[in-house]
Design a protein around this motif. Sequence first.
Motif, PDB file in Angstrom:
ATOM      1  N   UNK A   1      42.139  43.334  40.018  1.00  0.00           N
ATOM      2  CA  UNK A   1      43.316  43.794  39.286  1.00  0.00           C
ATOM      3  C   UNK A   1      44.425  42.783  39.471  1.00  0.00           C
ATOM      4  N   UNK A   2      44.937  42.273  38.362  1.00  0.00           N
ATOM      5  CA  UNK A   2      46.043  41.312  38.395  1.00  0.00           C
ATOM      6  C   UNK A   2      47.264  41.986  37.772  1.00  0.00           C
ATOM      7  N   UNK A   3      48.257  42.235  38.589  1.00  0.00           N
ATOM      8  CA  UNK A   3      49.463  42.916  38.096  1.00  0.00           C
ATOM      9  C   UNK A   3      50.602  41.944  37.819  1.00  0.00           C
TER      10      UNK A   3
ATOM     11  N   UNK B   1      47.101  30.334  46.482  1.00  0.00           N
ATOM     12  CA  UNK B   1      46.476  31.298  47.412  1.00  0.00           C
ATOM     13  C   UNK B   1      45.344  32.050  46.726  1.00  0.00           C
ATOM     14  N   UNK B   2      44.274  32.239  47.488  1.00  0.00           N
ATOM     15  CA  UNK B   2      43.122  32.952  46.955  1.00  0.00           C
ATOM     16  C   UNK B   2      43.440  34.438  46.783  1.00  0.00           C
ATOM     17  N   UNK B   3      43.213  34.971  45.599  1.00  0.00           N
ATOM     18  CA  UNK B   3      43.442  36.397  45.376  1.00  0.00           C
ATOM     19  C   UNK B   3      42.142  37.166  45.169  1.00  0.00           C
ATOM     20  N   UNK B   4      41.053  36.467  44.838  1.00  0.00           N
ATOM     21  CA  UNK B   4      39.762  37.129  44.648  1.00  0.00           C
ATOM     22  C   UNK B   4      38.677  36.073  44.559  1.00  0.00           C
ATOM     23  N   UNK B   5      37.440  36.503  44.748  1.00  0.00           N
ATOM     24  CA  UNK B   5      36.330  35.569  44.611  1.00  0.00           C
ATOM     25  C   UNK B   5      35.008  36.293  44.630  1.00  0.00           C
ATOM     26  N   UNK B   6      33.998  35.664  44.049  1.00  0.00           N
ATOM     27  CA  UNK B   6      32.649  36.230  44.107  1.00  0.00           C
ATOM     28  C   UNK B   6      32.170  36.215  45.548  1.00  0.00           C
TER      29      UNK B   6
ATOM     30  N   UNK C   1      47.079  32.004  36.601  1.00  0.00           N
ATOM     31  CA  UNK C   1      46.113  32.036  37.699  1.00  0.00           C
ATOM     32  C   UNK C   1      45.111  30.902  37.496  1.00  0.00           C
ATOM     33  N   UNK C   2      44.636  30.359  38.609  1.00  0.00           N
ATOM     34  CA  UNK C   2      43.645  29.287  38.528  1.00  0.00           C
ATOM     35  C   UNK C   2      42.263  29.846  38.870  1.00  0.00           C
ATOM     36  N   UNK C   3      41.290  29.481  38.058  1.00  0.00           N
ATOM     37  CA  UNK C   3      39.898  29.834  38.335  1.00  0.00           C
ATOM     38  C   UNK C   3      39.193  28.539  38.719  1.00  0.00           C
ATOM     39  N   UNK C   4      38.511  28.550  39.860  1.00  0.00           N
ATOM     40  CA  UNK C   4      37.844  27.333  40.306  1.00  0.00           C
ATOM     41  C   UNK C   4      36.463  27.647  40.878  1.00  0.00           C
TER      42      UNK C   4
ATOM     43  N   UNK D   1      39.514  32.998  42.351  1.00  0.00           N
ATOM     44  CA  UNK D   1      40.761  33.138  41.596  1.00  0.00           C
ATOM     45  C   UNK D   1      41.924  32.852  42.533  1.00  0.00           C
ATOM     46  N   UNK D   2      42.792  31.919  42.123  1.00  0.00           N
ATOM     47  CA  UNK D   2      43.948  31.523  42.933  1.00  0.00           C
ATOM     48  C   UNK D   2      45.235  31.833  42.176  1.00  0.00           C
ATOM     49  N   UNK D   3      46.283  32.141  42.941  1.00  0.00           N
ATOM     50  CA  UNK D   3      47.614  32.306  42.349  1.00  0.00           C
ATOM     51  C   UNK D   3      48.598  31.646  43.293  1.00  0.00           C
ATOM     52  N   UNK D   4      49.326  30.645  42.792  1.00  0.00           N
ATOM     53  CA  UNK D   4      50.244  29.896  43.636  1.00  0.00           C
ATOM     54  C   UNK D   4      49.530  29.230  44.804  1.00  0.00           C
TER      55      UNK D   4
END
Length: 110
Positions: A81-83, A61-66, A88-91, A56-59
Amino acid sequence: MLADAAPPVAHLARAATSVGIGEREFALAVYRPRVHPGALKLNVQNLGEDVHDLVVLHGGKRVAGLTEVVKPGGTAALRLTLRKIGTYQLVCTIADHEARGMHATLRVVR
Ligand SMILES: [Cu+2]
């Protein structure tokens, strides 16, 4: 009793929203593409024949991942948690999968 039938609102507010994600060659489907800010559980299903992952990316930048790849026919859950309101981009970051179509967006809306 009424108290048994209706859990406190505070408890409901903490429950994570489930978001189904389907991955295959070479597409990434988000079954609930708009969510409210808060806790999420991304339920990832590999419907394909190759291994895939999910970041999961935002701008940019990686914010989470498996933490592990998902095997063909396998499943994995990613809790986050996304506040921040926004897109957001999922790749999938395996090889050239993103360029071949394994990307999608998840929007956090009010
Ligand atoms: Cu992939």
